[in-house]
Design a protein around this motif. Structure first.
Motif, PDB file in Angstrom:
ATOM      1  N   ALA A  45       3.919   6.503   6.160  1.00 45.03           N
ATOM      2  CA  ALA A  45       3.640   5.248   5.451  1.00 45.03           C
ATOM      3  C   ALA A  45       4.535   5.089   4.226  1.00 45.03           C
ATOM      4  O   ALA A  45       4.999   3.993   3.920  1.00 45.03           O
ATOM      5  N   LYS A  46       4.764   6.178   3.501  1.00 46.60           N
ATOM      6  CA  LYS A  46       5.575   6.088   2.284  1.00 46.60           C
ATOM      7  C   LYS A  46       7.065   6.007   2.589  1.00 46.60           C
ATOM      8  O   LYS A  46       7.855   5.652   1.725  1.00 46.60           O
ATOM      9  N   GLY A  47       7.443   6.374   3.806  1.00 45.06           N
ATOM     10  CA  GLY A  47       8.854   6.351   4.159  1.00 45.06           C
ATOM     11  C   GLY A  47       9.652   7.371   3.366  1.00 45.06           C
ATOM     12  O   GLY A  47      10.794   7.112   3.011  1.00 45.06           O
ATOM     13  N   ARG A  48       9.033   8.516   3.051  1.00 45.89           N
ATOM     14  CA  ARG A  48       9.757   9.568   2.337  1.00 45.89           C
ATOM     15  C   ARG A  48      10.750  10.228   3.258  1.00 45.89           C
ATOM     16  O   ARG A  48      10.397  10.644   4.353  1.00 45.89           O
ATOM     17  N   PRO A  49      12.021  10.359   2.827  1.00 43.25           N
ATOM     18  CA  PRO A  49      13.017  10.975   3.695  1.00 43.25           C
ATOM     19  C   PRO A  49      12.861  12.488   3.765  1.00 43.25           C
ATOM     20  O   PRO A  49      13.552  13.146   4.525  1.00 43.25           O
ATOM     21  N   ARG A  50      11.977  13.035   2.949  1.00 43.74           N
ATOM     22  CA  ARG A  50      11.723  14.470   3.062  1.00 43.74           C
ATOM     23  C   ARG A  50      10.274  14.758   2.708  1.00 43.74           C
ATOM     24  O   ARG A  50       9.580  13.906   2.169  1.00 43.74           O
ATOM     25  N   ASP A  80       2.696  -3.669  -1.310  1.00 39.80           N
ATOM     26  CA  ASP A  80       3.750  -2.730  -0.918  1.00 39.80           C
ATOM     27  C   ASP A  80       3.445  -1.946   0.348  1.00 39.80           C
ATOM     28  O   ASP A  80       4.352  -1.546   1.060  1.00 39.80           O
ATOM     29  N   LEU A  81       2.167  -1.672   0.596  1.00 36.59           N
ATOM     30  CA  LEU A  81       1.812  -0.808   1.729  1.00 36.59           C
ATOM     31  C   LEU A  81       0.713  -1.399   2.595  1.00 36.59           C
ATOM     32  O   LEU A  81       0.149  -0.718   3.439  1.00 36.59           O
ATOM     33  N   ASN A  93       2.562   4.211  -3.434  1.00 38.08           N
ATOM     34  CA  ASN A  93       3.728   3.327  -3.452  1.00 38.08           C
ATOM     35  C   ASN A  93       4.719   3.800  -2.397  1.00 38.08           C
ATOM     36  O   ASN A  93       4.754   4.983  -2.073  1.00 38.08           O
ATOM     37  N   PRO A  94       5.540   2.875  -1.898  1.00 35.08           N
ATOM     38  CA  PRO A  94       6.604   3.334  -1.003  1.00 35.08           C
ATOM     39  C   PRO A  94       7.540   4.256  -1.777  1.00 35.08           C
ATOM     40  O   PRO A  94       7.672   4.135  -2.999  1.00 35.08           O
ATOM     41  N   SER A  95       8.171   5.185  -1.053  1.00 36.83           N
ATOM     42  CA  SER A  95       9.085   6.139  -1.672  1.00 36.83           C
ATOM     43  C   SER A  95      10.091   5.417  -2.567  1.00 36.83           C
ATOM     44  O   SER A  95      10.658   4.403  -2.178  1.00 36.83           O
ATOM     45  N   GLY A  96      10.284   5.929  -3.778  1.00 38.92           N
ATOM     46  CA  GLY A  96      11.292   5.361  -4.669  1.00 38.92           C
ATOM     47  C   GLY A  96      10.804   4.192  -5.512  1.00 38.92           C
ATOM     48  O   GLY A  96      11.551   3.656  -6.315  1.00 38.92           O
ATOM     49  N   GLN A  97       9.572   3.755  -5.342  1.00 36.11           N
ATOM     50  CA  GLN A  97       9.053   2.649  -6.169  1.00 36.11           C
ATOM     51  C   GLN A  97       8.004   3.156  -7.150  1.00 36.11           C
ATOM     52  O   GLN A  97       7.576   4.299  -7.062  1.00 36.11           O
ATOM     53  N   VAL A  98       7.623   2.283  -8.087  1.00 38.51           N
ATOM     54  CA  VAL A  98       6.703   2.749  -9.126  1.00 38.51           C
ATOM     55  C   VAL A  98       5.276   2.868  -8.604  1.00 38.51           C
ATOM     56  O   VAL A  98       4.891   2.215  -7.631  1.00 38.51           O
ATOM     57  N   SER A  99       4.491   3.698  -9.299  1.00 34.97           N
ATOM     58  CA  SER A  99       3.105   3.943  -8.897  1.00 34.97           C
ATOM     59  C   SER A  99       2.247   2.699  -9.119  1.00 34.97           C
ATOM     60  O   SER A  99       2.410   1.999 -10.114  1.00 34.97           O
ATOM     61  N   PRO A 100       1.325   2.420  -8.204  1.00 32.24           N
ATOM     62  CA  PRO A 100       0.456   1.246  -8.323  1.00 32.24           C
ATOM     63  C   PRO A 100      -0.756   1.506  -9.215  1.00 32.24           C
ATOM     64  O   PRO A 100      -1.405   2.543  -9.103  1.00 32.24           O
ATOM     65  N   TYR A 155      -3.358   4.462  -8.240  1.00 30.27           N
ATOM     66  CA  TYR A 155      -3.950   4.459  -6.899  1.00 30.27           C
ATOM     67  C   TYR A 155      -3.293   5.538  -6.042  1.00 30.27           C
ATOM     68  O   TYR A 155      -2.075   5.744  -6.105  1.00 30.27           O
ATOM     69  N   GLY A 156      -4.110   6.226  -5.249  1.00 38.54           N
ATOM     70  CA  GLY A 156      -3.610   7.262  -4.349  1.00 38.54           C
ATOM     71  C   GLY A 156      -3.652   6.783  -2.906  1.00 38.54           C
ATOM     72  O   GLY A 156      -4.441   5.895  -2.551  1.00 38.54           O
ATOM     73  N   LEU A 157      -2.783   7.363  -2.097  1.00 38.75           N
ATOM     74  CA  LEU A 157      -2.760   7.064  -0.664  1.00 38.75           C
ATOM     75  C   LEU A 157      -3.356   8.284   0.036  1.00 38.75           C
ATOM     76  O   LEU A 157      -2.686   9.296   0.204  1.00 38.75           O
ATOM     77  N   GLY A 158      -4.652   8.182   0.400  1.00 45.59           N
ATOM     78  CA  GLY A 158      -5.403   9.373   0.777  1.00 45.59           C
ATOM     79  C   GLY A 158      -5.509   9.630   2.263  1.00 45.59           C
ATOM     80  O   GLY A 158      -5.588   8.700   3.070  1.00 45.59           O
TER      81      GLY A 158
END
Ligand code: TXA
Ligand code: MG
Length: 323
Positions: free
Chosen positions: A53-58, A160-161, A144-151, A35-38
């Motif tokens: 949304a993903k909470g990516r630190p970069r 997760d989101l 998926n949130p940053s650092g977790q596996v792909s849905p 699944y993609g987060l579009g």
């Protein structure tokens, strides 16, 4: 479990999702891989929402999903090898990282400021229907949130989101369940950046030669580390409340009285708007004659963490060429 935002694939739900994408919102959707987060890849603020949304630190660069090859060709330079791979594997789970074309309207944030862009034409019917209905390229990392596996199921995304997306299109489990294979092509170089649903051997058979390997496993490139990553030639001075004489200024929030060249990431001190402008404005100030770009303080909260990460990298002393 209740999943209020999840809707099964239908003409109506796809239409609704397409309208959300066009209005700058986030939609999770199925592809043949995961699944993609579009979000609308032409809209920098919509793309900034993905990172939020993903909470990516970069800012990792994102894959842009397109309806067909001819649409893809308007955004990047296709070498002969790239054309052969697109012929052989699109639509399907292969992502090509190519030089951005000079006039592409794609947001700079989808590339995280890199001169390249990752493009893919998915095979999943729901993904294709969504892209066609939205009629814009769709930037989408795995949902998926940053650092977790792909849905690979809509329920994973909801867990997760669920509170961060505007809608989840449920197309059942993803048939491949493994992310797309990513190949980087620049000049004569063809490099496997991430192994995935298309095996290396099949790609090498089409190219009729071995693929080079990327330096890292897993996530292909930490963009800020790449030698090819855009670094301004000007010096950056961070946390500057006001610029000194001769400096240009990258403001955030209310503009101090200044005389030199200046751009404001966001008058309203909105981090999403600032993220959307960051790479473009750095480039523009770098093009002025000022040798130092003074940058206003930016809060470390939310998207501010990724913005500050990028600014600190741009401000750090550069290693010598070839290091
Ligand atoms: O199967 C997939 O590829 C899924 C579906 C949704 O399409 N997407 C996906 O996206 O896995 P994501 O963001 O989780 O992984 C994309 C990877 C990231 O590791 C990113 O660094 C890399 O692609 N990437 C994107 N653009 C790039 C670029 N211009 N140069 C190098 N790497 C890039
Ligand atoms: Mg991912």
């Amino acid at each position: 479990m209740t999943m209020p935002k999840t809707e099964t694939i239908s003409a109506d739900s796809v239409d609704k999702a397409a309208r959300l994408i066009r209005s700058g919102r986030l939609v999770a959707f199925p592809t043949e891989t995961v699944y993609g987060l579009g979000a609308n890849a032409l809209d920098g603020e919509a793309v900034a929402r993905i990172f939020e949304a993903k909470g990516r630190p970069r800012f990792n660069p994102l894959i842009v999903h397109l309806a067909d090859r001819s649409k893809a060709e308007t955004h990047a330079e296709f070498s002969d090898a790239a054309k052969r791979l697109a012929d052989a594997f699109w639509p399907g789970p292969l992502t090509l990282v190519l030089p951005r074309s000079s006039d592409t309207p794609l947001s700079d944030l989808v590339s995280a400021g890199l001169p390249t862009v990752a493009l893919r034409v998915p095979a999943h019917e729901a993904a294709r229907a969504l892209i066609r209905a939205a009629d814009v390229p769709i930037a989408a990392p795995s949902a998926n949130p940053s650092g977790q596996v792909s849905p690979t199921m809509a329920a994973h995304v909801a867990q997760d989101l669920g509170d961060k997306v505007d809608m989840i299109l449920d197309g059942g489990p993803c048939p491949e369940g493994l992310e797309s294979t990513i190949v980087g092509l620049s000049g004569d170089d063809c490099v496997l950046l991430r192994s995935g649903a298309v095996p290396r051997e099949r790609i090498e058979a089409v190219l009729d030669r071995p693929l080079g390997s990327s330096r890292s496993d897993g996530d292909p490139q930490a963009p800020g580390m790449l030698s090819s990553h855009y670094a301004p030639s000007a010096t950056l001075r961070l946390n500057a409340e006001v610029p000194k004489p001769g400096e240009s200024y990258l403001a955030f929030g209310p503009m101090p009285p200044i005389s030199g060249p200046a751009l404001n990431l966001s008058d309203a001190a909105d981090l999403r708007e600032a993220a959307a402008h960051l790479f473009d404005y750095l480039r523009r100030l770098d093009a002025t004659s000022a040798e130092t770009i003074a940058v206003a303080p930016i809060p470390e909260t939310g998207l501010g963490e990724a913005i500050n990460d990028r600014l600190r990298r741009a401000a750090a002393p550069r290693p010598a060429q070839g290091a």
